[in-house]
Design a protein around this motif. Structure first.
Motif, short mmCIF file in Angstrom:
data_model
loop_
_atom_site.label_atom_id
_atom_site.label_comp_id
_atom_site.label_asym_id
_atom_site.label_seq_id
_atom_site.Cartn_x
_atom_site.Cartn_y
_atom_site.Cartn_z
N LEU A 106 0.90 -1.16 0.00
CA LEU A 106 0.00 0.00 0.00
C LEU A 106 0.93 1.20 0.00
N ASP A 107 0.55 2.27 -0.70
CA ASP A 107 1.40 3.46 -0.72
C ASP A 107 1.57 4.01 0.69
N SER A 110 -1.47 5.61 1.90
CA SER A 110 -2.69 4.79 1.94
C SER A 110 -2.79 4.09 3.29
N TYR A 137 -11.04 -1.40 -1.98
CA TYR A 137 -10.58 -0.12 -1.41
C TYR A 137 -11.73 0.87 -1.30
N HIS A 192 0.86 2.43 -7.79
CA HIS A 192 -0.06 3.57 -7.76
C HIS A 192 -1.28 3.38 -8.68
N GLN A 193 -1.74 2.15 -8.79
CA GLN A 193 -2.72 1.87 -9.85
C GLN A 193 -3.99 2.71 -9.76
N ILE A 194 -4.59 2.76 -8.55
CA ILE A 194 -5.88 3.47 -8.44
C ILE A 194 -5.65 4.97 -8.67
N LYS A 195 -4.57 5.49 -8.12
CA LYS A 195 -4.29 6.92 -8.30
C LYS A 195 -4.12 7.23 -9.79
N LEU A 208 -7.13 6.76 0.35
CA LEU A 208 -7.28 5.39 -0.13
C LEU A 208 -7.12 4.43 1.05
N1 URA Z 1 -3.56 1.88 -5.69
C1 URA Z 1 -2.87 2.98 -5.38
O1 URA Z 1 -2.79 3.92 -6.15
N2 URA Z 1 -2.28 3.03 -4.17
C2 URA Z 1 -2.36 2.03 -3.25
O2 URA Z 1 -1.80 2.14 -2.15
C3 URA Z 1 -3.09 0.87 -3.61
C4 URA Z 1 -3.69 0.82 -4.84
#
Ligand code: URA
Length: 242
Positions: A106-107, A110, A137, A192-195, A208
């Motif tokens: 996790l970042d 996060s 998430y 950083h996938q979700i970001k 997150l």
């Molecule tokens: N995606 C993100 O950008 N950050 C995370 O910590 C986990 C998934």
């Protein structure tokens, strides 16, 4: 017959005390095997049938340990770091073992569910992209995504490292300081996938929090920075398909 292991190695593995410190303490008389004090660190013990006491504690043998942590912000998902506090630094002594590491990342900013273990094979299997273990998430976004962009989020977003795998996104009824909160499920784990997904769709992630890993939910009674050991049924939940 069970595999035998040197006393100092066994104690060090189970307690996280370094091998050299363990040897010193055994020499000083802090260890007993099956009720008899032992000062020779080199004797072999059967981890499953011998009773080993070290510094007054009986060490109950577990081949591996699986820990659920509610990661706080400002802590890195790593085993060690010269400058920063890591999730493994936060594991209390009673659960410390040699070889602990976080299964996946996790970042730093996060929060939420991080699995910490010393079982490399298990970690590899739950992180393997071919296994499709989902991670869920709660994401606070700067602005709402249009219905069209929600569809794109689900079918695949073009990122610098390729198009993302199908994902799920649902807008919750919650707002934090006026910003919408989404529930997002990913079946892969890129940097950083979700970001990056939100940003490529014209929004921005403000917060997150991971709430589940596979079929296992984060225990809501854990305060940020707290952790607890998982039982075998809970570990099995991680790989169960929901
Ligand atoms: N995606 C993100 O950008 N950050 C995370 O910590 C986990 C998934």
């Amino acid at each position: 017959m069970n595999e035998k292991i040197r006393l100092d190695k066994f104690i060090s593995n189970q307690t996280g005390v370094s091998r050299s410190e363990t040897k010193k303490l055994i020499k000083k008389g802090f260890a007993a095997v099956n009720g008899t004090a032992v000062k020779n660190a080199e004797i072999s013990v059967d981890p499953e049938s011998d009773t080993v006491v070290f510094c007054g504690d009986t060490l109950s043998y577990k081949k591996y340990i699986y820990i659920m942590m509610n990661k706080p912000a400002d802590v890195v998902s790593a085993s060690r770091s010269p400058e920063e506090r890591t999730v493994v630094d936060l594991v209390p002594d009673s659960m410390k073992r040699r070889g602990l590491f976080p299964a996946g990342r996790l970042d730093k900013d996060s929060t939420g569910f991080v699995l910490i273990t010393d079982d490399g094979e298990f970690a590899h299997s739950v992180l393997s992209p071919s296994r499709h273990v989902p991670k869920t998430y709660l994401v606070t976004a700067e602005t709402e995504l249009s219905p069209e962009n929600e569809k794109k989020f689900m079918s695949g977003v073009e990122l610098s490292d390729g198009v993302t795998k199908p994902a799920k996104i649902t807008k919750t009824e919650k707002y934090i300081d006026g910003h919408p909160v989404y529930e997002v499920v990913l079946f892969e784990g890129r940097y950083h996938q979700i970001k990056r997904m939100f940003s490529s769709l014209g929004s921005c992630v403000l917060g997150l929090h991971r709430i589940s890993f596979g079929g296992l939910k984060l225990d809501e009674s854990l305060l940020p920075g707290e952790c607890r050991e998982l039982g075998s049924e809970e570990v099995a939940e991680i790989t169960k398909n929901r």
